[in-house]
Design a protein around this motif. Sequence first.
Motif, mmCIF file in Angstrom:
data_model
loop_
_atom_site.group_PDB
_atom_site.id
_atom_site.type_symbol
_atom_site.label_atom_id
_atom_site.label_comp_id
_atom_site.label_asym_id
_atom_site.label_seq_id
_atom_site.Cartn_x
_atom_site.Cartn_y
_atom_site.Cartn_z
ATOM 1 N N UNK A 1 1.035 -0.660 0.073
ATOM 2 C CA UNK A 1 0.285 0.574 -0.023
ATOM 3 C C UNK A 1 0.995 1.560 0.110
ATOM 4 N N UNK A 2 1.899 1.656 0.978
ATOM 5 C CA UNK A 2 2.690 2.404 0.919
ATOM 6 C C UNK A 2 4.208 1.888 0.526
ATOM 7 N N UNK A 3 4.703 2.902 -0.214
ATOM 8 C CA UNK A 3 7.342 2.590 -0.565
ATOM 9 C C UNK A 3 7.208 4.053 -0.839
ATOM 10 N N UNK A 4 7.170 4.543 0.467
ATOM 11 C CA UNK A 4 7.507 5.989 0.642
ATOM 12 C C UNK A 4 9.063 6.208 1.637
ATOM 13 N N UNK A 5 10.273 6.475 0.369
ATOM 14 C CA UNK A 5 11.217 7.216 1.279
ATOM 15 C C UNK A 5 11.509 8.559 2.072
ATOM 16 N N UNK A 6 10.374 9.151 1.887
ATOM 17 C CA UNK A 6 10.445 9.894 2.923
ATOM 18 C C UNK A 6 11.302 11.227 2.538
ATOM 19 N N UNK A 7 11.428 12.029 3.664
ATOM 20 C CA UNK A 7 12.947 12.799 3.469
ATOM 21 C C UNK A 7 14.438 12.583 4.043
ATOM 22 N N UNK A 8 15.222 11.926 3.690
ATOM 23 C CA UNK A 8 16.131 12.002 4.629
ATOM 24 C C UNK A 8 16.412 13.157 5.143
ATOM 25 N N UNK A 9 16.945 14.289 4.556
ATOM 26 C CA UNK A 9 17.709 15.502 4.848
ATOM 27 C C UNK A 9 16.314 15.133 6.812
ATOM 28 N N UNK B 1 14.975 13.511 8.959
ATOM 29 C CA UNK B 1 15.059 12.536 9.353
ATOM 30 C C UNK B 1 16.204 13.212 10.105
ATOM 31 N N UNK B 2 17.424 14.113 9.634
ATOM 32 C CA UNK B 2 18.514 13.443 9.941
ATOM 33 C C UNK B 2 18.936 14.902 10.352
ATOM 34 N N UNK C 1 16.109 17.029 12.182
ATOM 35 C CA UNK C 1 14.560 16.888 12.951
ATOM 36 C C UNK C 1 14.217 15.855 13.152
ATOM 37 N N UNK C 2 14.237 14.871 13.192
ATOM 38 C CA UNK C 2 13.903 13.783 13.630
ATOM 39 C C UNK C 2 12.731 13.281 14.227
ATOM 40 N N UNK C 3 11.953 12.555 15.109
ATOM 41 C CA UNK C 3 10.912 11.973 15.832
ATOM 42 C C UNK C 3 9.940 12.149 14.848
ATOM 43 N N UNK C 4 10.784 10.767 13.773
ATOM 44 C CA UNK C 4 9.267 10.629 12.947
ATOM 45 C C UNK C 4 9.062 11.809 11.349
ATOM 46 N N UNK C 5 9.969 13.300 11.691
ATOM 47 C CA UNK C 5 9.751 14.256 10.643
ATOM 48 C C UNK C 5 10.145 13.371 9.364
ATOM 49 N N UNK C 6 9.484 13.499 8.341
ATOM 50 C CA UNK C 6 10.326 12.672 7.446
ATOM 51 C C UNK C 6 10.783 11.030 6.812
ATOM 52 N N UNK D 1 6.439 -1.154 8.135
ATOM 53 C CA UNK D 1 7.779 -0.504 9.172
ATOM 54 C C UNK D 1 8.107 0.433 8.893
ATOM 55 N N UNK D 2 9.060 1.125 8.919
ATOM 56 C CA UNK D 2 8.787 3.126 9.346
ATOM 57 C C UNK D 2 10.613 2.807 9.557
ATOM 58 N N UNK D 3 11.089 3.920 9.582
ATOM 59 C CA UNK D 3 12.728 4.400 10.254
ATOM 60 C C UNK D 3 12.658 5.129 11.385
ATOM 61 N N UNK D 4 11.782 4.802 12.401
ATOM 62 C CA UNK D 4 11.435 5.015 13.580
ATOM 63 C C UNK D 4 11.288 6.901 13.561
ATOM 64 N N UNK D 5 11.818 7.136 15.231
ATOM 65 C CA UNK D 5 11.244 8.092 16.383
ATOM 66 C C UNK D 5 12.683 8.472 16.404
ATOM 67 N N UNK D 6 13.963 8.306 15.894
ATOM 68 C CA UNK D 6 15.396 9.116 16.535
ATOM 69 C C UNK D 6 15.187 10.406 16.639
#
Length: 262
Positions: free
Chosen positions: A142-150, A152-153, A155-160, A189-194
């Motif tokens: 249903x979802x394949x979302x690369x988000x926003x690497x910048x 994530x690095x 802001x984090x906490x789930x942003x991007x 599955x997602x990249x988390x909220x670091x």
Amino acid sequence: MLTSVNFIQKNATRFIGTALVCGSALLSGCAGASVTNMSAANTPATMQAGVQSTMHPDTIYVYTFAADPQQVKLDSGMLQKLKTQMSGSSDAQQQVADADAVREQVADEIVKKLQAQGLHAVRTDAPVPADQNVLLVQGSFQTIDSGNRRRRMLIGFGAGKSEVTTSVQILYKPAGGEPRVVQSFNANADSGKMPGVVETAGVGAAAGTVATAAAAGAGLHGVSETKRAGVSADAKHLGDAVAKQISQMGVENGWISTAQKS
């Protein structure tokens, strides 16, 4: 008496050590996968004289999950867009490539994990033998979302965050019989909220070590992005989650021992 330089150096060392320890915990605990909306159908056997025989597959066939490249969301960061343009590929071509990569990674990971438990798991996209008791693993993304690497690095906490979600169907086909769904569920599955570099630097600033905090934070997040690089890592986590769910079903139906599952 400590000089200002000594004070900064002393706290900088302390901060770096704390950041690395906390970062390690975050890396192992934030990103991951989950299974939801599980629906278990009746097992293929019928109730006769109060006794229900359970399924026992000879082989587990894992199909490549379906994916629509048009639903793939590419990294929304400007640097990533520029990188794609410089490579000479279009967004549509990148979407197809991302969809294919995730499909391959998830199927391969499911098979790998099941084989590690001593199970006869095989990847296929062809019809299965008619004379075997088999379990079929099928699904669609249903979802394949690369988000926003910048984001994530920084802001984090789930942003991007990057994310991969799929619906899964487990079917059982007895030898000479027709396949039927025995379980269905959603996997995510997602990249988390670091926390991001900005947050990490803020902690260091409170201790009077802004420059060191920023450097340590950037290094820490660089490592984290390598370890959980967007949808690639998400696909691996999702494959793990699907394999664990199949294992749990095997334990409940008696064709996987608790020792195998662990």
